[in-house]
Design a protein around this motif. Structure first.
Motif, PDB file in Angstrom:
ATOM      1  N   LYS A   1       0.842  -1.192   0.000  1.00 42.45           N
ATOM      2  CA  LYS A   1       0.000   0.000   0.000  1.00 42.45           C
ATOM      3  C   LYS A   1       0.880   1.246   0.000  1.00 42.45           C
ATOM      4  O   LYS A   1       1.879   1.316   0.719  1.00 42.45           O
ATOM      5  CB  LYS A   1      -0.906   0.020   1.234  1.00 42.45           C
ATOM      6  N   THR A   2       0.488   2.200  -0.803  1.00 44.97           N
ATOM      7  CA  THR A   2       1.195   3.474  -0.823  1.00 44.97           C
ATOM      8  C   THR A   2       0.740   4.304   0.378  1.00 44.97           C
ATOM      9  O   THR A   2      -0.256   3.962   1.027  1.00 44.97           O
ATOM     10  CB  THR A   2       0.873   4.239  -2.111  1.00 44.97           C
ATOM     11  N   PRO A   3       1.437   5.399   0.697  1.00 42.30           N
ATOM     12  CA  PRO A   3       0.995   6.251   1.811  1.00 42.30           C
ATOM     13  C   PRO A   3      -0.445   6.724   1.658  1.00 42.30           C
ATOM     14  O   PRO A   3      -1.138   6.965   2.638  1.00 42.30           O
ATOM     15  CB  PRO A   3       1.982   7.425   1.757  1.00 42.30           C
ATOM     16  N   ALA A   4      -0.898   6.853   0.421  1.00 39.89           N
ATOM     17  CA  ALA A   4      -2.270   7.302   0.171  1.00 39.89           C
ATOM     18  C   ALA A   4      -3.278   6.165   0.196  1.00 39.89           C
ATOM     19  O   ALA A   4      -4.475   6.378   0.011  1.00 39.89           O
ATOM     20  CB  ALA A   4      -2.354   8.009  -1.175  1.00 39.89           C
TER      21      ALA A   4
ATOM     22  N   PHE B   1      -2.147  16.006   0.157  1.00 35.46           N
ATOM     23  CA  PHE B   1      -2.662  17.367   0.356  1.00 35.46           C
ATOM     24  C   PHE B   1      -3.970  17.336   1.150  1.00 35.46           C
ATOM     25  O   PHE B   1      -4.160  18.103   2.089  1.00 35.46           O
ATOM     26  CB  PHE B   1      -2.880  18.042  -0.997  1.00 35.46           C
ATOM     27  N   TYR B   2      -4.872  16.437   0.749  1.00 36.67           N
ATOM     28  CA  TYR B   2      -6.154  16.333   1.451  1.00 36.67           C
ATOM     29  C   TYR B   2      -5.953  15.952   2.917  1.00 36.67           C
ATOM     30  O   TYR B   2      -6.647  16.448   3.799  1.00 36.67           O
ATOM     31  CB  TYR B   2      -7.053  15.311   0.764  1.00 36.67           C
ATOM     32  N   SER B   3      -5.011  15.050   3.150  1.00 41.29           N
ATOM     33  CA  SER B   3      -4.753  14.623   4.519  1.00 41.29           C
ATOM     34  C   SER B   3      -4.265  15.786   5.372  1.00 41.29           C
ATOM     35  O   SER B   3      -4.729  15.999   6.503  1.00 41.29           O
ATOM     36  CB  SER B   3      -3.720  13.487   4.522  1.00 41.29           C
ATOM     37  N   SER B   4      -3.338  16.564   4.814  1.00 40.00           N
ATOM     38  CA  SER B   4      -2.810  17.719   5.550  1.00 40.00           C
ATOM     39  C   SER B   4      -3.900  18.764   5.762  1.00 40.00           C
ATOM     40  O   SER B   4      -4.006  19.375   6.829  1.00 40.00           O
ATOM     41  CB  SER B   4      -1.629  18.334   4.787  1.00 40.00           C
ATOM     42  N   LEU B   5      -4.718  18.981   4.736  1.00 38.80           N
ATOM     43  CA  LEU B   5      -5.798  19.960   4.832  1.00 38.80           C
ATOM     44  C   LEU B   5      -6.808  19.549   5.902  1.00 38.80           C
ATOM     45  O   LEU B   5      -7.284  20.382   6.687  1.00 38.80           O
ATOM     46  CB  LEU B   5      -6.488  20.095   3.475  1.00 38.80           C
TER      47      LEU B   5
ATOM     48  N   THR C   1      -7.611  21.730   9.217  1.00 39.18           N
ATOM     49  CA  THR C   1      -8.987  22.168   9.465  1.00 39.18           C
ATOM     50  C   THR C   1      -9.466  21.730  10.841  1.00 39.18           C
ATOM     51  O   THR C   1     -10.095  22.510  11.579  1.00 39.18           O
ATOM     52  CB  THR C   1      -9.922  21.593   8.387  1.00 39.18           C
ATOM     53  N   LYS C   2      -9.152  20.503  11.192  1.00 37.53           N
ATOM     54  CA  LYS C   2      -9.582  19.984  12.493  1.00 37.53           C
ATOM     55  C   LYS C   2      -8.943  20.772  13.629  1.00 37.53           C
ATOM     56  O   LYS C   2      -9.605  21.128  14.606  1.00 37.53           O
ATOM     57  CB  LYS C   2      -9.220  18.506  12.603  1.00 37.53           C
TER      58      LYS C   2
END
Length: 331
Positions: free
Chosen positions: A207-210, A278-282, A286-287
């Motif tokens: 599995k990749t990091p994503a 990017f989504y993970s960091s965003l 946000t949280k």
């Protein structure tokens, strides 16, 4: 030869050949069966026989029941066929323990379960009942003898599968005992590491990091299989910690290299990874920001806070501008 010695030797020889059947016969030919009135036979009740023998009626009845069970199986005559003083051929001594139960607990629900379990294990019920009635002796044996402790551990593991209450109690004991809690954590970590190696060897999946799934290279699977074979060959008492650490470290490094190479060699996959990162960091940012509470801003205000938020605002603005520019496409 002293007649008393000869008599003792003869009686000992009889008992050596017949065991408890010798005494069961005395009960069977002297104690009247249940339901038979005293006037119908010269035999006496179990209570009266016990008084004459100087023992309890319960003990007499244990011999009575053993004879009764053997009579049902055709090994000995029925009570009605025996008169006081009658002599019959008795079964061998080693058969006696199959019919005689020396403890009252054997007739209880608990005793019945213990007896059934003992028979399933191929041992005499009397042995199991004796252990059950002497928990202190069992504890002493477990503390003093490693093989007994291993047997107790194996038995608990078998029982825990069908005993939810015991599962809860043992889990609670482990959680409250620092040494056990640490040992369980270490074993769980080792199991996870072995599971990682086994998953690659058997399923060949990376599995990749994503979270993208990739097929592991054949060389990686072979290396994982090699380490698994080394672990499987270890003896039960052999420490597997160092082997597990080596297997996990080697396979993990090779898997990371394989994933990196696959991502770098596939432009589409590389874009997916960057988008996911990017989504993970965003999502994390946000949280964190949503958790900020400014209800008491008067009490916590610092100039540095405002400056850092303004810098963050400019960074967010630049990020939004870059994304919008990308969405418009090349000009």
């Amino acid at each position: 030869m002293d007649e008393r010695i000869a008599r003792d030797a003869q009686e000992f020889g009889v008992y050596a050949r017949t065991g408890g059947w010798t005494f069961a016969l005395k009960v069977a030919r002297s104690v009247r069966p249940g339901g038979q009135a005293a006037g119908e036979t010269p035999k006496v009740s179990a209570k009266r026989f016990g008084e004459l023998a100087g023992c309890s009626a319960e003990r007499v009845m244990r011999f009575y029941k053993a004879w009764d069970a053997a009579a049902d199986d055709g090994l000995v005559p029925q009570f009605e066929a025996l008169e006081p003083g009658a002599e019959v051929e008795l079964p061998d001594a080693d058969v006696w323990l199959s019919y005689y139960v020396s403890r009252n607990s054997a007739t209880s629900v608990r005793g019945t379960a213990i007896t059934a379990a003992a028979e399933a294990e191929g041992i005499r019920p009397t042995k199991a009942l004796e252990v059950a009635e002497n928990p202190t002796a069992l504890r002493a044996a477990i503390l003093a003898d490693p093989s007994t402790a291993q047997a107790a551990r194996a038995a608990l593991l078998d029982r825990i599968k069908e005993d939810p209450a015991l599962q809860t109690e043992l889990a609670r004991d482990i959680a409250r005992t620092d040494v056990l809690k640490k040992a369980v954590a270490q074993e769980a970590k080792a199991a996870d590491r072995i599971g990682f190696v086994r998953q690659i060897a058997e399923q060949g999946e990376l599995k990749t990091p994503a979270g993208q799934k990739l097929q592991a290279p054949a060389e990686l699977r072979q290396e994982a299989e090699r380490h698994l074979s080394l672990l499987d060959e270890l003896d039960d008492g052999e420490e597997a910690g160092a082997w597990t650490t080596e297997a996990y470290g080697t396979v993990k490094d090779l898997a990371a290299q394989a994933v990196e190479q696959a991502v770098e060699g596939d432009p589409e996959l590389r874009v997916q990874e960057r988008r996911s990162k990017f989504y993970s960091s965003l999502e994390k940012a946000t949280k964190v920001f949503e958790e900020l509470t400014l209800d008491d801003a008067d009490d916590i205000y610092e100039d540095d806070m405002v400056q850092r938020l303004e810098e963050l605002q400019r960074s967010i603005g630049a990020c939004i501008a870059a994304l919008r520019k990308a969405s418009d496409g090349p000009q």
